[in-house]
Design a protein around this motif. Sequence first.
Motif, PDB file in Angstrom:
ATOM      1  N   THR A 128     -12.626   8.851  23.025  1.00  0.00           N
ATOM      2  CA  THR A 128     -14.157   9.205  23.060  1.00  0.00           C
ATOM      3  C   THR A 128     -14.684   8.146  24.096  1.00  0.00           C
ATOM      4  OG1 THR A 128     -16.344   9.023  21.960  1.00  0.00           O
ATOM      5  CG2 THR A 128     -14.641   7.402  21.265  1.00  0.00           C
ATOM      6  N   ASN A 129     -15.652   8.592  24.834  1.00  0.00           N
ATOM      7  CA  ASN A 129     -16.334   7.771  25.638  1.00  0.00           C
ATOM      8  C   ASN A 129     -17.792   7.156  25.115  1.00  0.00           C
ATOM      9  OD1 ASN A 129     -17.681  10.370  26.158  1.00  0.00           O
ATOM     10  ND2 ASN A 129     -18.553   9.798  28.221  1.00  0.00           N
ATOM     11  N   SER A 130     -17.852   7.256  23.988  1.00  0.00           N
ATOM     12  CA  SER A 130     -19.295   7.161  23.148  1.00  0.00           C
ATOM     13  C   SER A 130     -18.994   5.801  22.220  1.00  0.00           C
ATOM     14  CB  SER A 130     -19.599   8.139  22.140  1.00  0.00           C
ATOM     15  OG  SER A 130     -20.446   7.815  21.415  1.00  0.00           O
ATOM     16  N   VAL A 131     -19.485   4.837  22.576  1.00  0.00           N
ATOM     17  CA  VAL A 131     -19.360   3.500  21.808  1.00  0.00           C
ATOM     18  C   VAL A 131     -20.102   3.772  20.263  1.00  0.00           C
ATOM     19  CG1 VAL A 131     -20.514   1.281  21.565  1.00  0.00           C
ATOM     20  CG2 VAL A 131     -20.064   2.072  23.783  1.00  0.00           C
ATOM     21  N   ARG A 132     -21.018   4.594  20.300  1.00  0.00           N
ATOM     22  CA  ARG A 132     -21.467   4.952  18.689  1.00  0.00           C
ATOM     23  C   ARG A 132     -20.297   5.718  18.007  1.00  0.00           C
ATOM     24  NH1 ARG A 132     -27.007   3.260  17.253  1.00  0.00           N
ATOM     25  NH2 ARG A 132     -27.788   2.847  19.272  1.00  0.00           N
ATOM     26  N   VAL A 133     -19.622   6.716  18.518  1.00  0.00           N
ATOM     27  CA  VAL A 133     -18.501   7.508  17.793  1.00  0.00           C
ATOM     28  C   VAL A 133     -17.381   6.669  17.586  1.00  0.00           C
ATOM     29  CG1 VAL A 133     -16.853   9.358  18.223  1.00  0.00           C
ATOM     30  CG2 VAL A 133     -19.100   9.582  18.925  1.00  0.00           C
ATOM     31  N   ALA A 134     -17.159   5.694  18.404  1.00  0.00           N
ATOM     32  CA  ALA A 134     -16.086   4.835  18.109  1.00  0.00           C
ATOM     33  C   ALA A 134     -16.294   3.795  17.050  1.00  0.00           C
ATOM     34  CB  ALA A 134     -15.611   4.066  19.335  1.00  0.00           C
ATOM     35  N   ASP A 135     -17.463   3.558  17.037  1.00  0.00           N
ATOM     36  CA  ASP A 135     -18.052   2.333  15.823  1.00  0.00           C
ATOM     37  C   ASP A 135     -17.871   3.314  14.579  1.00  0.00           C
ATOM     38  OD1 ASP A 135     -18.460   0.329  17.349  1.00  0.00           O
ATOM     39  OD2 ASP A 135     -20.837   0.660  17.602  1.00  0.00           O
ATOM     40  N   VAL A 136     -18.225   4.653  14.391  1.00  0.00           N
ATOM     41  CA  VAL A 136     -17.946   5.303  13.314  1.00  0.00           C
ATOM     42  C   VAL A 136     -16.464   5.236  12.546  1.00  0.00           C
ATOM     43  CG1 VAL A 136     -18.092   7.629  12.426  1.00  0.00           C
ATOM     44  CG2 VAL A 136     -19.896   7.045  13.726  1.00  0.00           C
ATOM     45  N   PHE A 137     -15.647   5.446  13.362  1.00  0.00           N
ATOM     46  CA  PHE A 137     -14.286   5.263  12.910  1.00  0.00           C
ATOM     47  C   PHE A 137     -13.941   3.632  12.557  1.00  0.00           C
ATOM     48  CE2 PHE A 137     -14.255   9.323  15.080  1.00  0.00           C
ATOM     49  CZ  PHE A 137     -13.703  10.152  14.342  1.00  0.00           C
ATOM     50  N   HIS A 138     -14.161   2.815  13.458  1.00  0.00           N
ATOM     51  CA  HIS A 138     -13.883   1.431  13.258  1.00  0.00           C
ATOM     52  C   HIS A 138     -14.506   0.924  12.034  1.00  0.00           C
ATOM     53  CE1 HIS A 138     -11.505   1.250  16.730  1.00  0.00           C
ATOM     54  NE2 HIS A 138     -12.579   1.466  17.725  1.00  0.00           N
ATOM     55  N   ALA A 139     -15.811   1.347  11.800  1.00  0.00           N
ATOM     56  CA  ALA A 139     -16.646   0.690  10.643  1.00  0.00           C
ATOM     57  C   ALA A 139     -15.723   1.492   9.402  1.00  0.00           C
ATOM     58  CB  ALA A 139     -17.901   1.352  10.680  1.00  0.00           C
ATOM     59  N   ALA A 140     -15.448   2.509   9.339  1.00  0.00           N
ATOM     60  CA  ALA A 140     -14.699   3.023   8.374  1.00  0.00           C
ATOM     61  C   ALA A 140     -13.454   2.369   7.953  1.00  0.00           C
ATOM     62  CB  ALA A 140     -14.487   4.472   8.512  1.00  0.00           C
ATOM     63  N   GLN A 141     -12.778   1.880   9.029  1.00  0.00           N
ATOM     64  CA  GLN A 141     -11.538   1.225   8.688  1.00  0.00           C
ATOM     65  C   GLN A 141     -11.789  -0.285   8.298  1.00  0.00           C
ATOM     66  OE1 GLN A 141      -9.070   1.226  12.116  1.00  0.00           O
ATOM     67  NE2 GLN A 141      -9.089   3.616  12.228  1.00  0.00           N
ATOM     68  N   GLY A 158     -15.969   1.868  31.059  1.00  0.00           N
ATOM     69  CA  GLY A 158     -16.995   2.594  31.950  1.00  0.00           C
ATOM     70  C   GLY A 158     -18.222   1.788  31.790  1.00  0.00           C
ATOM     71  N   VAL A 159     -19.331   2.445  32.410  1.00  0.00           N
ATOM     72  CA  VAL A 159     -20.651   1.994  32.464  1.00  0.00           C
ATOM     73  C   VAL A 159     -21.669   2.414  31.391  1.00  0.00           C
ATOM     74  CG1 VAL A 159     -22.748   1.547  33.993  1.00  0.00           C
ATOM     75  CG2 VAL A 159     -20.357   1.278  34.900  1.00  0.00           C
ATOM     76  N   ARG A 160     -22.278   1.749  30.557  1.00  0.00           N
ATOM     77  CA  ARG A 160     -23.020   2.298  29.334  1.00  0.00           C
ATOM     78  C   ARG A 160     -24.331   2.976  29.900  1.00  0.00           C
ATOM     79  NH1 ARG A 160     -23.165  -1.189  24.041  1.00  0.00           N
ATOM     80  NH2 ARG A 160     -24.045   0.131  22.553  1.00  0.00           N
ATOM     81  N   THR A 161     -24.613   4.184  29.426  1.00  0.00           N
ATOM     82  CA  THR A 161     -25.716   4.935  29.717  1.00  0.00           C
ATOM     83  C   THR A 161     -26.846   4.725  28.578  1.00  0.00           C
ATOM     84  OG1 THR A 161     -25.363   6.897  28.436  1.00  0.00           O
ATOM     85  CG2 THR A 161     -24.240   6.740  30.762  1.00  0.00           C
ATOM     86  N   PRO A 162     -27.950   5.067  28.901  1.00  0.00           N
ATOM     87  CA  PRO A 162     -29.096   5.125  27.772  1.00  0.00           C
ATOM     88  C   PRO A 162     -28.718   5.869  26.385  1.00  0.00           C
ATOM     89  CG  PRO A 162     -30.128   5.455  29.520  1.00  0.00           C
ATOM     90  CD  PRO A 162     -28.777   5.813  30.097  1.00  0.00           C
ATOM     91  N   SER A 163     -27.793   6.603  26.453  1.00  0.00           N
ATOM     92  CA  SER A 163     -27.274   7.328  25.087  1.00  0.00           C
ATOM     93  C   SER A 163     -26.026   6.829  24.707  1.00  0.00           C
ATOM     94  CB  SER A 163     -27.199   8.993  25.354  1.00  0.00           C
ATOM     95  OG  SER A 163     -26.241   9.054  26.536  1.00  0.00           O
ATOM     96  N   ASP A 164     -25.659   5.293  25.111  1.00  0.00           N
ATOM     97  CA  ASP A 164     -24.598   4.742  24.661  1.00  0.00           C
ATOM     98  C   ASP A 164     -23.081   5.393  24.843  1.00  0.00           C
ATOM     99  OD1 ASP A 164     -26.137   2.783  23.831  1.00  0.00           O
ATOM    100  OD2 ASP A 164     -26.062   3.216  21.751  1.00  0.00           O
ATOM    101  N   SER A 165     -23.051   6.195  26.183  1.00  0.00           N
ATOM    102  CA  SER A 165     -21.753   6.756  26.704  1.00  0.00           C
ATOM    103  C   SER A 165     -21.351   5.814  27.520  1.00  0.00           C
ATOM    104  CB  SER A 165     -22.265   8.226  27.023  1.00  0.00           C
ATOM    105  OG  SER A 165     -22.566   9.215  26.324  1.00  0.00           O
ATOM    106  N   LEU A 166     -19.994   5.970  27.843  1.00  0.00           N
ATOM    107  CA  LEU A 166     -19.468   5.089  28.868  1.00  0.00           C
ATOM    108  C   LEU A 166     -18.898   6.056  30.072  1.00  0.00           C
ATOM    109  CD1 LEU A 166     -17.439   2.777  26.855  1.00  0.00           C
ATOM    110  CD2 LEU A 166     -19.472   2.455  27.669  1.00  0.00           C
ATOM    111  N   VAL A 167     -19.291   5.618  31.250  1.00  0.00           N
ATOM    112  CA  VAL A 167     -19.490   6.693  32.275  1.00  0.00           C
ATOM    113  C   VAL A 167     -18.734   6.138  33.689  1.00  0.00           C
ATOM    114  CG1 VAL A 167     -21.087   8.472  31.315  1.00  0.00           C
ATOM    115  CG2 VAL A 167     -21.619   6.741  33.174  1.00  0.00           C
ATOM    116  N   GLY A 168     -18.661   6.733  34.493  1.00  0.00           N
ATOM    117  CA  GLY A 168     -18.206   6.190  35.971  1.00  0.00           C
ATOM    118  C   GLY A 168     -16.745   6.121  36.238  1.00  0.00           C
ATOM    119  N   PRO A 169     -16.410   5.488  37.324  1.00  0.00           N
ATOM    120  CA  PRO A 169     -14.906   5.706  37.779  1.00  0.00           C
ATOM    121  C   PRO A 169     -13.814   5.374  36.744  1.00  0.00           C
ATOM    122  CG  PRO A 169     -16.509   4.979  39.566  1.00  0.00           C
ATOM    123  CD  PRO A 169     -17.179   4.845  38.240  1.00  0.00           C
ATOM    124  N   VAL A 170     -14.204   4.078  36.015  1.00  0.00           N
ATOM    125  CA  VAL A 170     -13.206   3.794  35.024  1.00  0.00           C
ATOM    126  C   VAL A 170     -13.093   4.646  33.864  1.00  0.00           C
ATOM    127  CG1 VAL A 170     -12.736   2.002  33.377  1.00  0.00           C
ATOM    128  CG2 VAL A 170     -13.841   1.222  35.529  1.00  0.00           C
TER     129      VAL A 170
END
Length: 280
Positions: A128-141, A158-170
Amino acid sequence: MSENQNLLAEQRRALILDEVRRRGGVRVNELTRKLGVSDMTVRRDLDALARQGVLEKVHGGAVPLVEASTHEPGFEAKSGLELSAKEDIARAAAELVSPGAAIALSGGTTTFALAHQLLDVPDLTVVTNSVRVADVFHAAQRTSGPRQGAATVVLTGGVRTPSDSLVGPVADQAIATLHFDLLFLGVHGISVEAGLSTPNLAEAETNRRLVQSARRVVVVADHTKWGTVGLSSFASLDQVDTLVTDSGLPDGARAEIAEHLRRLVVAGGPEEPDGEPADA
């Protein structure tokens, strides 16, 4: 219409918003007749929709909110919209995932809802490139501790967008080396002409990489995304295998979608067209 008298407020407001967008504006007295409710109820509904930022109240009625194609609401602003629809979509989308699959989840509030539905699916690999989505799984663990079958989660940089997605070349470089069974993609807008679009140019490129790396592409989008067009298109409808949406999608849109997609899943309603199941 008398059959609408007992609609829940959220259902009624969805009907009002559809009417505003379809017709380009409505009057209060028209809505009272159509919904079979009082002027006061309609005005309260319009107030609520205006506070959500999805329409503009005018004297005697309401008109669509005109947004720039570059406007990108933040995660918190979007998370309060169409809550029940997103939950329905998430439950339906989760049924497409088999244990042991390698899946990707893009950023967005609907994929965030989907992540919660996938916590009990064993042995997933989730990119995932979503900080929020990753947090769901990490919080459950963190809550339940290490458990057999817990998802392996890969968060792109990547670089964080207003919707908490990571984007850009990385993010793009990381995604380009991977291959997914299924991609679940949240979108800002979807239409026949523009396909899938977003207001963020960097996010558009990252989403292109996600689509290219997926064996099957599943778009998860509530009915309000239909007809919305962002600044940058990143995929055509022909590149989408399945659209999972809610029952608020108008019949006309369903007919258009059926011409371009292999499968339409309407959460809480029948599937159109009747294609083969999208296996993981």
